[in-house]
Motif scaffolding. Sequence first.
Motif, short mmCIF file in Angstrom:
data_model
loop_
_atom_site.label_atom_id
_atom_site.label_comp_id
_atom_site.label_asym_id
_atom_site.label_seq_id
_atom_site.Cartn_x
_atom_site.Cartn_y
_atom_site.Cartn_z
N LEU A 8 7.56 -6.15 47.16
CA LEU A 8 8.67 -6.68 47.97
C LEU A 8 9.72 -5.61 48.21
CD1 LEU A 8 9.22 -10.06 46.07
CD2 LEU A 8 7.81 -9.64 48.11
N PHE A 9 10.43 -5.74 49.33
CA PHE A 9 11.55 -4.86 49.64
C PHE A 9 12.82 -5.69 49.78
CE2 PHE A 9 7.83 -2.53 50.95
CZ PHE A 9 8.09 -1.25 50.46
N PHE A 10 13.88 -5.23 49.14
CA PHE A 10 15.18 -5.90 49.17
C PHE A 10 16.20 -4.98 49.81
CE2 PHE A 10 12.77 -7.82 45.75
CZ PHE A 10 13.06 -9.17 45.90
N ASP A 11 17.38 -5.51 50.07
CA ASP A 11 18.44 -4.74 50.71
C ASP A 11 19.61 -4.54 49.75
OD1 ASP A 11 19.67 -3.29 52.72
OD2 ASP A 11 20.57 -5.06 53.64
N GLY A 12 19.33 -3.89 48.62
CA GLY A 12 20.39 -3.57 47.67
C GLY A 12 20.51 -4.53 46.51
N ASN A 13 19.71 -5.61 46.49
CA ASN A 13 19.80 -6.57 45.39
C ASN A 13 18.48 -6.72 44.63
OD1 ASN A 13 18.47 -7.89 47.43
ND2 ASN A 13 19.79 -9.69 47.45
N MET A 63 1.00 -8.08 38.71
CA MET A 63 2.26 -7.35 38.87
C MET A 63 2.96 -7.79 40.15
SD MET A 63 2.49 -5.34 36.28
CE MET A 63 3.61 -4.02 36.60
N LEU A 64 4.25 -7.98 40.03
CA LEU A 64 5.12 -8.15 41.19
C LEU A 64 5.96 -6.88 41.22
CD1 LEU A 64 6.29 -9.76 43.55
CD2 LEU A 64 7.90 -10.79 41.91
N MET A 65 5.82 -6.10 42.27
CA MET A 65 6.54 -4.84 42.38
C MET A 65 7.56 -4.94 43.50
SD MET A 65 3.25 -2.36 41.83
CE MET A 65 2.22 -3.36 42.90
N ALA A 66 8.60 -4.10 43.42
CA ALA A 66 9.66 -4.18 44.41
C ALA A 66 10.51 -2.93 44.40
CB ALA A 66 10.54 -5.40 44.14
N SER A 67 11.28 -2.78 45.48
CA SER A 67 12.29 -1.72 45.57
C SER A 67 13.31 -2.15 46.61
CB SER A 67 11.66 -0.38 45.95
OG SER A 67 11.07 -0.45 47.24
N ASP A 68 14.39 -1.38 46.68
CA ASP A 68 15.40 -1.59 47.72
C ASP A 68 15.06 -0.72 48.92
OD1 ASP A 68 17.37 -3.44 46.67
OD2 ASP A 68 17.94 -1.88 45.24
N ALA A 69 15.39 -1.21 50.09
CA ALA A 69 15.26 -0.40 51.30
C ALA A 69 16.23 0.78 51.19
CB ALA A 69 15.59 -1.24 52.53
N MET A 70 15.90 1.85 51.87
CA MET A 70 16.77 3.04 51.85
C MET A 70 18.07 2.75 52.59
SD MET A 70 15.21 5.44 50.17
CE MET A 70 15.96 6.96 50.67
N GLY A 72 20.78 3.01 55.15
CA GLY A 72 20.72 3.44 56.54
C GLY A 72 19.47 2.99 57.27
N ALA A 73 18.45 2.57 56.54
CA ALA A 73 17.23 2.08 57.20
C ALA A 73 17.44 0.62 57.58
CB ALA A 73 16.04 2.22 56.27
N PRO A 74 16.98 0.21 58.74
CA PRO A 74 17.15 -1.20 59.11
C PRO A 74 16.35 -2.09 58.17
CG PRO A 74 15.85 -0.03 60.76
CD PRO A 74 16.30 0.98 59.76
N TYR A 75 16.97 -3.17 57.73
CA TYR A 75 16.31 -4.14 56.86
C TYR A 75 16.19 -5.44 57.63
CZ TYR A 75 15.17 -7.17 52.97
OH TYR A 75 14.55 -8.08 52.14
N GLU A 76 14.98 -5.87 57.87
CA GLU A 76 14.75 -7.07 58.68
C GLU A 76 14.42 -8.30 57.85
OE1 GLU A 76 12.01 -6.23 61.83
OE2 GLU A 76 13.01 -4.35 62.31
N GLY A 77 14.55 -8.21 56.55
CA GLY A 77 14.27 -9.35 55.70
C GLY A 77 12.78 -9.52 55.45
N MET A 78 12.45 -10.58 54.76
CA MET A 78 11.05 -10.86 54.42
C MET A 78 10.51 -11.88 55.41
SD MET A 78 11.22 -10.94 50.32
CE MET A 78 12.40 -9.93 49.45
N LYS A 79 9.43 -11.51 56.08
CA LYS A 79 8.89 -12.36 57.14
C LYS A 79 7.37 -12.45 57.07
CE LYS A 79 12.40 -10.83 60.43
NZ LYS A 79 12.61 -10.16 61.69
N ASN A 80 6.85 -13.59 57.51
CA ASN A 80 5.43 -13.79 57.77
C ASN A 80 4.53 -13.66 56.54
OD1 ASN A 80 5.96 -14.23 60.52
ND2 ASN A 80 6.11 -12.02 60.82
N PHE A 81 5.01 -14.05 55.38
CA PHE A 81 4.19 -14.11 54.18
C PHE A 81 4.87 -15.06 53.19
CE2 PHE A 81 7.41 -11.22 52.80
CZ PHE A 81 7.52 -11.44 51.42
N SER A 82 4.16 -15.44 52.16
CA SER A 82 4.71 -16.19 51.03
C SER A 82 4.02 -15.72 49.76
CB SER A 82 4.47 -17.70 51.17
OG SER A 82 5.25 -18.25 52.18
N LEU A 83 4.76 -15.70 48.68
CA LEU A 83 4.16 -15.50 47.37
C LEU A 83 3.73 -16.88 46.88
CD1 LEU A 83 6.67 -13.01 45.71
CD2 LEU A 83 4.52 -12.51 46.88
#
Length: 139
Positions: A8-13, A63-70, A72-83
């Motif tokens: 997963l990708f998050f926007d700072g959280n 494993m559930l893996m994740a990181s924050d978006a860089m 300045g990079a546009p973050y469009e949220g989580m779309k078109n999937f479900s865990l």
Amino acid sequence: MPQLDAYLFFDGNCAEAMRFYERTLGGKIEMMMTHAESPMRDQTPPGSADRILHASLSLDGRMLMASDAMVGAPYEGMKNFSLSLAYPTVADARRVFDALAEGGKVTMPMQQTFWAEAFGMLADRYGTPWMVSGPMAKF
């Protein structure tokens, strides 16, 4: 045998979300590294120091893996999937569904379906979409 796990990708959280998942799902955070802790810390954009470069949460052999978006990079949220989470009892499914739903948005209330004794869908407070189910329905 290969394994398929989610990233997963998050926007700072990311750190907050992964700690929430650890508590809620009963997993264990195996790693959480910020950009500042990385050997590449001097090569990341300004403002990235506290963002998560990589985190991993183990849960029952997966494993559930994740990181924050860089920054300045546009973050469009989580779309078109479900865990998807499956539990052996309706009570377990309901407990986790309710915890994930707190502060989020339920898109399908937990209910009996033709395929499961309990099934519900939601996006949690971090925007992560989930499908939570209890035992399979007996036909």
